[in-house]
Design an enzyme around this catalytic site. Structure first.
Site, PDB file in Angstrom:
ATOM      1  N   ASP A 263      14.297  18.458 -43.724  1.00 42.57           N
ATOM      2  CA  ASP A 263      12.835  18.486 -43.577  1.00 42.57           C
ATOM      3  C   ASP A 263      12.467  19.245 -42.316  1.00 42.57           C
ATOM      4  OD1 ASP A 263      10.155  17.665 -44.416  1.00 42.57           O
ATOM      5  OD2 ASP A 263      10.164  16.394 -42.626  1.00 42.57           O
TER       6      ASP A 263
ATOM      7  N   GLU B 126      11.899  26.342 -36.916  1.00 39.21           N
ATOM      8  CA  GLU B 126      10.758  26.110 -37.808  1.00 39.21           C
ATOM      9  C   GLU B 126       9.423  26.501 -37.179  1.00 39.21           C
ATOM     10  OE1 GLU B 126      11.164  21.790 -38.333  1.00 39.21           O
ATOM     11  OE2 GLU B 126       9.270  21.556 -37.268  1.00 39.21           O
TER      12      GLU B 126
ATOM     13  N   HIS C  68       8.817  20.021 -43.000  1.00 39.66           N
ATOM     14  CA  HIS C  68       8.396  19.012 -42.012  1.00 39.66           C
ATOM     15  C   HIS C  68       7.218  18.182 -42.536  1.00 39.66           C
ATOM     16  CE1 HIS C  68       8.825  18.150 -37.482  1.00 39.66           C
ATOM     17  NE2 HIS C  68       8.354  17.080 -38.095  1.00 39.66           N
TER      18      HIS C  68
ATOM     19  N   ARG D  85      15.137  16.341 -36.073  1.00 35.97           N
ATOM     20  CA  ARG D  85      14.681  17.609 -35.487  1.00 35.97           C
ATOM     21  C   ARG D  85      15.710  18.670 -35.843  1.00 35.97           C
ATOM     22  NH1 ARG D  85      10.394  15.760 -35.233  1.00 35.97           N
ATOM     23  NH2 ARG D  85       9.014  15.427 -33.440  1.00 35.97           N
TER      24      ARG D  85
ATOM     25  N   ASP E 112      24.981   4.879 -32.622  1.00 36.20           N
ATOM     26  CA  ASP E 112      23.836   4.888 -31.704  1.00 36.20           C
ATOM     27  C   ASP E 112      24.349   4.356 -30.363  1.00 36.20           C
ATOM     28  OD1 ASP E 112      21.336   4.316 -30.315  1.00 36.20           O
ATOM     29  OD2 ASP E 112      20.357   4.348 -32.261  1.00 36.20           O
TER      30      ASP E 112
ATOM     31  N   CYS F 200      18.172  10.580 -34.920  1.00 36.85           N
ATOM     32  CA  CYS F 200      18.142  10.519 -33.456  1.00 36.85           C
ATOM     33  C   CYS F 200      17.126  11.553 -32.951  1.00 36.85           C
ATOM     34  CB  CYS F 200      19.530  10.809 -32.894  1.00 36.85           C
ATOM     35  SG  CYS F 200      20.225  12.342 -33.513  1.00 36.85           S
ATOM     36  N   PRO F 201      16.633  11.388 -31.733  1.00 36.48           N
ATOM     37  CA  PRO F 201      15.710  12.406 -31.199  1.00 36.48           C
ATOM     38  C   PRO F 201      16.500  13.652 -30.799  1.00 36.48           C
ATOM     39  CG  PRO F 201      16.133  10.724 -29.556  1.00 36.48           C
ATOM     40  CD  PRO F 201      16.882  10.293 -30.785  1.00 36.48           C
TER      41      PRO F 201
ATOM     42  N   LYS G 274      13.598   3.077 -35.108  1.00 37.99           N
ATOM     43  CA  LYS G 274      12.639   2.607 -36.116  1.00 37.99           C
ATOM     44  C   LYS G 274      12.940   3.188 -37.504  1.00 37.99           C
ATOM     45  CE  LYS G 274       9.365   3.908 -33.257  1.00 37.99           C
ATOM     46  NZ  LYS G 274      10.110   3.965 -31.991  1.00 37.99           N
ATOM     47  N   ILE G 275      13.142   4.516 -37.560  1.00 35.00           N
ATOM     48  CA  ILE G 275      13.328   5.164 -38.864  1.00 35.00           C
ATOM     49  C   ILE G 275      14.739   4.911 -39.402  1.00 35.00           C
ATOM     50  CG2 ILE G 275      13.375   7.399 -40.065  1.00 35.00           C
ATOM     51  CD1 ILE G 275      11.222   8.327 -37.951  1.00 35.00           C
TER      52      ILE G 275
ATOM     53  N   THR H 103      16.077  14.651 -41.278  1.00 35.97           N
ATOM     54  CA  THR H 103      14.615  14.589 -41.143  1.00 35.97           C
ATOM     55  C   THR H 103      14.249  14.350 -39.678  1.00 35.97           C
ATOM     56  OG1 THR H 103      14.550  12.210 -41.616  1.00 35.97           O
ATOM     57  CG2 THR H 103      14.251  13.688 -43.497  1.00 35.97           C
TER      58      THR H 103
END
Ligand code: NAD
Length: 334
Positions: A258, A263, A295, A234, A174, A205-206, A154-155, A232
């Site tokens: 981010d 963190e 974040h 993880r 991907d 990506c996650p 999505k992002i 942005t």
């Protein structure tokens, strides 16, 4: 349903209360993170509501289960902080907010990229101090550059589209090709090729075992000298020590973050009256070509509204049907 909300910030409270339109749920807003020490605060509540940096490992989940909790409502998309196998073994339902505003994160990604490239963060401070010198503020035209997007969900897909609007050649990596990206002219390549050809690399990506430290010394070794890196997604998708080395050697030209590997120890808190105990993070802050936000990519009115409404939806559905709207389980991750 009685819900213990951990890690509450003033905006969480405001948006969750607004989404609880029928007053059906009773929220106990708690400031501490969820941990072994604080889990006891959930006693008497059927649900807990938590965020990205609350750690839900097996001991914490067991303690929550013992306190009578049956639903874990994540007010975020990522669930890398939850031991899903332990949750399943305990019979706990875990729910998340799979999508809120991908635009919020995509637009923040571009804000970081443009700010860093054109040195807006430095120019802002200079002008406020009456320093109108331009030395050190040279950027590059995005037009005609190659941007590499890792993860075109999505992002990532939105970021790819915005970058195409700037006149970039967009390449992507991907495991699953996004037909909309392909139709828009995004070229899919393998990860080493993306590293070799990109002037800017942006991560969407996650965090999974596969993507942990995806940006490591080997990947950096393949990149164009002076590449710009934006993350942005993880923190642990990047091996921070390797990136620091790349910055020192000039292999990496600029970094915008981010998110940060460690963190959880300090993001979302005001530590301005203390020192930063994380030496790696403190070292990153000394570079003029590093830009870090804490974040906040998700932090728009639209995203907070959607997060709160979906979270309340998950809780209501669980209370009335025994099933959350968006469960996440060890078998079917999302
Ligand atoms: P998504 O699930 O829609 O897309 C993720 C994409 O990554 C998918 O297309 C998937 O196939 C791809 N992917 C998985 N493993 C990969 C790999 N090894 N290499 C390349 N691609 C891979 O997720 P999304 O909504 O686009 O969110 C992306 C990530 O952004 C989330 O996982 C989350 O970590 C992060 N995020 C950050 C913030 C923030 O505030 N900074 C907010 C929301 C989400």
């Amino acid at each position: 349903m009685d819900v213990a909300v951990f890690n509450t910030k003033p905006y969480d409270r405001r948006y969750l209360e607004a989404a609880n339109t029928e007053g059906r749920h009773s929220f106990l807003f708690l400031e501490p993170h969820l941990s072994m020490e604080t889990a006891v605060l959930a006693k008497g509540h059927a649900a807990v509501c938590v965020f990205v940096n609350d750690r839900l490992d097996a001991p914490v989940l067991t303690r929550l289960n013992d306190s009578g909790v049956s639903l874990i409502a994540l007010r975020c998309a990522g669930f890398n902080n939850v031991d899903l196998s332990a949750a399943k073994a305990l019979g706990l339902t875990v729910a998340r907010v799979p999508a809120y505003s991908p635009h919020a994160v995509a637009e923040h990604t571009i804000a970081l990229l443009l700010t860093l490239n054109r040195r807006i963060h430095r120019a802002y401070n200079r002008v406020r101090e009456g320093n109108f010198a331009l030395d050190g503020l040279i950027g590059f035209d995005l037009h005609g550059k190659t941007a590499g997007v890792v993860g075109t969900g999505k992002i990532g897909a939105l970021v790819a589209g915005i970058l195409q609007g700037f006149g970039c050649r967009v390449i992507a990596h991907d495991a699953y090709l996004n037909p909309a990206c392909e139709a828009a002219g995004v070229e899919y390549v393998d990860f080493p090729t993306l590293c070799q050809e990109s002037d800017v690399i942006t991560l969407h990506c996650p965090l999974t075992p596969d993507t942990h430290h995806l940006i490591n010394a080997e990947a950096i070794g393949r990149m164009k000298r002076g590449v710009m890196l934006v993350n942005t997604s993880r923190g642990a998708v990047i091996h921070t020590a390797a990136v620091l080395k790349g910055l020192k050697s000039g292999a990496i030209g600029a970094v915008a973050l981010d998110v940060y590997e460690e963190e959880g120890d300090f993001f979302f808190e005001d530590l301005s009256n203390r020192y930063i105990g994380d030496d790696l993070f403190a070292r990153l802050l000394t570079f003029p070509n590093v830009l870090i936000t804490g974040h906040q990519a998700f932090l728009t009115d639209e995203a907070l509204t959607a997060i709160a409404e979906t979270t309340v939806g998950n809780i209501t559905a669980f209370e009335t049907t025994g099933k959350a709207l968006f469960p996440v389980s060890v078998e079917k991750r999302g």
